[in-house]
Design a protein around this motif. Structure first.
Motif, mmCIF file in Angstrom:
data_model
loop_
_atom_site.group_PDB
_atom_site.id
_atom_site.type_symbol
_atom_site.label_atom_id
_atom_site.label_comp_id
_atom_site.label_asym_id
_atom_site.label_seq_id
_atom_site.Cartn_x
_atom_site.Cartn_y
_atom_site.Cartn_z
ATOM 1 N N SER A 1 50.842 -129.634 40.821
ATOM 2 C CA SER A 1 50.384 -129.831 39.449
ATOM 3 C C SER A 1 51.405 -130.708 38.741
ATOM 4 C CB SER A 1 50.291 -128.470 38.758
ATOM 5 O OG SER A 1 50.334 -128.598 37.361
ATOM 6 N N TYR B 1 46.557 -129.096 37.732
ATOM 7 C CA TYR B 1 46.956 -128.333 36.540
ATOM 8 C C TYR B 1 45.824 -127.380 36.170
ATOM 9 C CZ TYR B 1 48.253 -127.253 31.737
ATOM 10 O OH TYR B 1 48.556 -126.601 30.582
ATOM 11 N N HIS B 2 46.063 -126.089 36.319
ATOM 12 C CA HIS B 2 45.065 -125.036 36.083
ATOM 13 C C HIS B 2 43.767 -125.299 36.853
ATOM 14 C CE1 HIS B 2 47.383 -122.622 33.387
ATOM 15 N NE2 HIS B 2 47.694 -123.687 32.670
ATOM 16 N N HIS C 1 48.919 -123.081 39.845
ATOM 17 C CA HIS C 1 48.818 -122.066 38.798
ATOM 18 C C HIS C 1 47.725 -121.051 39.115
ATOM 19 C CE1 HIS C 1 50.935 -125.011 36.181
ATOM 20 N NE2 HIS C 1 50.184 -125.886 36.820
#
Length: 165
Positions: free
Chosen positions: A55, A80-81, A104
């Motif tokens: 990420s 990212y997420h 994540h």
């Protein structure tokens, strides 16, 4: 032929920070210690990461840097997420047989559950805490052959165990 995945959730991040966004949140003191301990553990494994997919968030970047691994990293907004499906898609694009993927929850936790044949007998696998790292091997020649529920767990660790906490 085999491919080995090291699936790591970023180390513990700081909440009381002046970071302008969630994406910019740094690691806290414990997170920095944990990332170093994870790097030491990874360097002791028989298989070593040859490529890092991460990420682009500050806390994943710091986790990678503090691990002090010789493998080059690619930081991507896609992780990212990311959902479990996006993580699966990104991993299928990897070019080296031994990959460290940094991301994540909750997507990383779901992905870990989706890719293993049998989960490890570890009480923390279900919630995949910060710094948790799964080492899993696949009987495939390249990542584009990756299938769900096909990985054989080699190990699963959390930083507290490595730090003796």
């Amino acid at each position: 032929m085999t491919c080995t995945l090291f699936l790591t959730r970023h180390a513990k991040s700081a909440w009381n920070t002046d970071a302008p966004s969630d994406h910019a949140r740094p690691l806290n003191k414990r997170g920095r210690r944990s990332a170093g301990a994870l790097g030491n553990w990874l360097r002791q494994q028989s298989a070593q990461p040859q490529q890092v997919l991460s990420s682009s968030a500050q806390r994943t970047r710091e986790t990678y840097e503090l691990m002090e691994l010789p493998a080059p990293a690619t930081f991507t907004e896609r992780l990212y997420h990311a959902s479990a499906q996006i993580i699966f898609d990104v991993l299928r694009e990897a070019s080296k047989p031994n990959v460290l993927l940094l991301g994540h929850n909750p997507g990383l936790m779901q992905f870990a559950h989706d890719i293993v044949k049998h989960p490890p007998a570890h009480s923390r696998f279900e919630d995949y805490p910060t710094g948790a790292t799964l080492m899993v091997q696949f009987e495939i020649a390249s990542w584009d052959q990756l299938q769900t529920a096909s990985g054989r767990v080699l190990d699963f660790v959390v930083p507290r165990e490595l730090l003796g906490e």
